[in-house]
Design a protein around this motif. Structure first.
Motif, PDB file in Angstrom:
ATOM      1  N   VAL A  57       0.852  -1.189   0.000  1.00 42.68           N
ATOM      2  CA  VAL A  57       0.000   0.000   0.000  1.00 42.68           C
ATOM      3  C   VAL A  57       0.889   1.240   0.000  1.00 42.68           C
ATOM      4  CG1 VAL A  57      -1.769   1.286   1.255  1.00 42.68           C
ATOM      5  CG2 VAL A  57      -1.817  -1.223   1.248  1.00 42.68           C
TER       6      VAL A  57
ATOM      7  N   ASN B 275       0.979   5.758  -1.487  1.00 41.19           N
ATOM      8  CA  ASN B 275       0.164   6.900  -1.892  1.00 41.19           C
ATOM      9  C   ASN B 275       1.064   8.062  -2.294  1.00 41.19           C
ATOM     10  OD1 ASN B 275       1.129   8.028   0.502  1.00 41.19           O
ATOM     11  ND2 ASN B 275      -0.873   8.644   1.265  1.00 41.19           N
TER      12      ASN B 275
ATOM     13  N   LEU C 226      -7.321   2.953   3.129  1.00 46.83           N
ATOM     14  CA  LEU C 226      -6.960   1.913   2.166  1.00 46.83           C
ATOM     15  C   LEU C 226      -6.223   0.772   2.856  1.00 46.83           C
ATOM     16  CD1 LEU C 226      -6.926   0.880  -0.703  1.00 46.83           C
ATOM     17  CD2 LEU C 226      -4.873   2.253  -1.127  1.00 46.83           C
TER      18      LEU C 226
ATOM     19  N   LEU D 265      -1.532  -1.334  -4.220  1.00 46.51           N
ATOM     20  CA  LEU D 265      -2.686  -0.454  -4.088  1.00 46.51           C
ATOM     21  C   LEU D 265      -2.172   0.934  -3.748  1.00 46.51           C
ATOM     22  CD1 LEU D 265      -5.066  -2.735  -1.967  1.00 46.51           C
ATOM     23  CD2 LEU D 265      -4.993  -2.486  -4.461  1.00 46.51           C
TER      24      LEU D 265
ATOM     25  N   PHE E 167      -5.868   5.867  -0.704  1.00 50.34           N
ATOM     26  CA  PHE E 167      -6.866   6.603  -1.449  1.00 50.34           C
ATOM     27  C   PHE E 167      -6.392   8.042  -1.571  1.00 50.34           C
ATOM     28  CE2 PHE E 167      -9.930   3.488   0.543  1.00 50.34           C
ATOM     29  CZ  PHE E 167     -10.235   2.810  -0.628  1.00 50.34           C
TER      30      PHE E 167
ATOM     31  N   LEU F  39      -6.227   4.419  -6.710  1.00 49.08           N
ATOM     32  CA  LEU F  39      -7.578   4.649  -6.200  1.00 49.08           C
ATOM     33  C   LEU F  39      -7.678   6.049  -5.612  1.00 49.08           C
ATOM     34  CD1 LEU F  39      -6.672   1.471  -4.756  1.00 49.08           C
ATOM     35  CD2 LEU F  39      -9.076   1.382  -5.400  1.00 49.08           C
TER      36      LEU F  39
ATOM     37  N   ALA G 184     -15.173   5.823  -1.300  1.00 51.33           N
ATOM     38  CA  ALA G 184     -14.024   4.920  -1.380  1.00 51.33           C
ATOM     39  C   ALA G 184     -14.105   3.823  -0.338  1.00 51.33           C
ATOM     40  CB  ALA G 184     -12.728   5.719  -1.214  1.00 51.33           C
ATOM     41  N   GLU G 185     -14.465   4.200   0.891  1.00 47.22           N
ATOM     42  CA  GLU G 185     -14.546   3.190   1.958  1.00 47.22           C
ATOM     43  C   GLU G 185     -15.649   2.178   1.685  1.00 47.22           C
ATOM     44  OE1 GLU G 185     -13.216   4.578   6.211  1.00 47.22           O
ATOM     45  OE2 GLU G 185     -14.662   6.027   5.413  1.00 47.22           O
TER      46      GLU G 185
ATOM     47  N   GLY H 132     -14.613   0.480  -2.113  1.00 49.20           N
ATOM     48  CA  GLY H 132     -13.235   0.124  -2.419  1.00 49.20           C
ATOM     49  C   GLY H 132     -12.956  -1.361  -2.416  1.00 49.20           C
TER      50      GLY H 132
END
Length: 272
Positions: free
Chosen positions: A20, A22, A34, A104, A107, A139, A155-156, A159
Motif C-alpha cells: 500500500v 500513496n 486503504l 494499491l 486513497f 484509487l 471509497a470506503e 473500495g
C-alpha cells in the motif's frame, strides 16, 4: 456507455502480499482507510509511503538526494522520496523475500481523472508497480464540487468490492487500473462505469496571484472542472454523475495510427 452495478465478487486475496502506498504522505487519512481495506483482504500487508506529501510529482525519481526510510511500525515505512521511490525501495530493499503481488495506491485526496493521470503521484506509484511486473491499482476519492472537506464514504464503501472484482477479472501486465470514487454526498454509490480517460477544459486552469512580504509576486496553481465540459463515457462524467469510474491505462504511449501515417508519408516521399 458501460454502466454496471457494483460487483459483489468474494474473490480470495488472502494469499497475496499487498503493498500500500500513496502520494498524500504516510500520515494521510486516505492511506489509513486503504490500509484497513487491504488488511481485510490479506494478512500480508506492507505500507511504504512518502514521509511528506508528494502530490503532483508524477512519475519522478529522486536522483540528486539520498533516499532514506524509517520504520513506523510493523511492516510500515515512511520514505523520504516520491511515490515512485517508495515502490522501488519497497520491492527491492524494504520487503524481504517474496515480492508484492498487488500494489494499491491511494486513497488519494481528490480525483485523478483526465490529464490528472500525467501529474498524479498516486497513478505514478501504480505505474511503477506495473513496470515491475506487479498488478497495480490507483484509487482516488473525488470531492463534491464546492465542498471544502473530504467525504471518504464512497471509497470506503465501494473500495473493497472494486479491488476484489478487478483482481478476479485480471488485466494485461502492461496495464494499470485507475479507479475514482464519487463523493457519496450526491447519493449512494452503487454503480460503476468502465470508461476512457477524459479531458479537462483548458479554461479550468487557474493561477492565484499573491504578493509576499518583500513585495514580490508569486502564484498558486490549481483548477476547477467546468460543469459543462462533460463527455459521455469518460471518467470525469461518470464520477460527476455518482458512479465509480474504472479506466485501464496502458504504459505504451506510442500512437500507432500516427506512426502508420508517418510511415506512409515517408514512402510517399520516396524514403523506403
Amino acid at each position: 456507455m458501460s454502466v454496471f452495478a457494483l460487483p459483489d465478487v468474494p474473490f480470495d486475496l488472502s494469499h497475496h502480499r499487498i503493498l500500500v502506498t500513496n502520494d498524500d504522505g504516510f500520515g494521510a487519512a486516505g492511506i489509513e482507510r486503504l490500509e484497513a481495506i487491504a488488511r481485510r483482504l490479506s494478512d500480508d500487508v506492507w505500507v511504504a509511503a512518502p514521509e511528506y506529501e508528494q502530490s503532483g510529482t508524477g512519475h519522478s525519481l529522486t536522483l540528486t538526494q539520498p533516499l532514506r526510510f524509517r520504520e513506523m511500525g510493523e511492516r510500515r515505512f515512511a520514505v523520504r522520496g516520491t511515490p515512485t521511490d517508495c515502490v522501488l525501495l519497497a520491492v527491492n530493499k524494504i520487503i524481504p523475500g517474496k515480492r508484492p503481488t498487488l500494489v494499491l495506491s491511494g486513497f488519494n485526496r481528490g480525483a485523478n481523472m483526465g490529464e490528472d493521470v500525467t501529474y498524479s503521484g498516486t497513478v505514478a506509484a501504480a505505474m511503477e508497480g506495473t513496470l515491475l511486473g506487479i498488478p497495480s491499482i490507483a484509487l482516488s476519492q473525488s470531492v463534491y464540487p464546492g465542498a471544502t472537506d473530504i467525504d471518504w464514504a464512497g471509497a470506503e464503501g465501494a473500495g473493497e468490492q472494486v479491488i476484489r472484482w478487478l483482481a478476479s477479472a485480471g488485466w494485461p501486465p502492461e496495464v494499470l487500473m485507475n479507479v475514482n470514487f464519487p463523493d457519496a454526498r450526491r447519493g449512494p454509490v452503487s454503480q460503476m462505469e468502465i470508461v476512457v480517460q477524459g479531458q479537462r477544459d483548458p479554461a479550468d486552469i487557474q493561477f492565484e496571484q499573491r504578493i509576499d512580504t518583500r513585495g514580490e509576486t508569486y502564484f498558486w496553481i490549481g483548477y476547477r472542472r467546468s460543469r459543462e465540459h462533460l463527455v459521455e463515457g469518460t471518467d470525469i462524467k461518470a464520477v460527476r454523475e455518482g458512479r465509480v469510474s474504472v479506466t485501464p491505462l496502458h504504459l505504451d504511449l506510442t500512437h500507432t495510427a500516427t506512426m502508420t501515417a508517418l510511415e506512409q508519408a515517408a514512402r510517399a516521399a520516396g524514403n523506403d
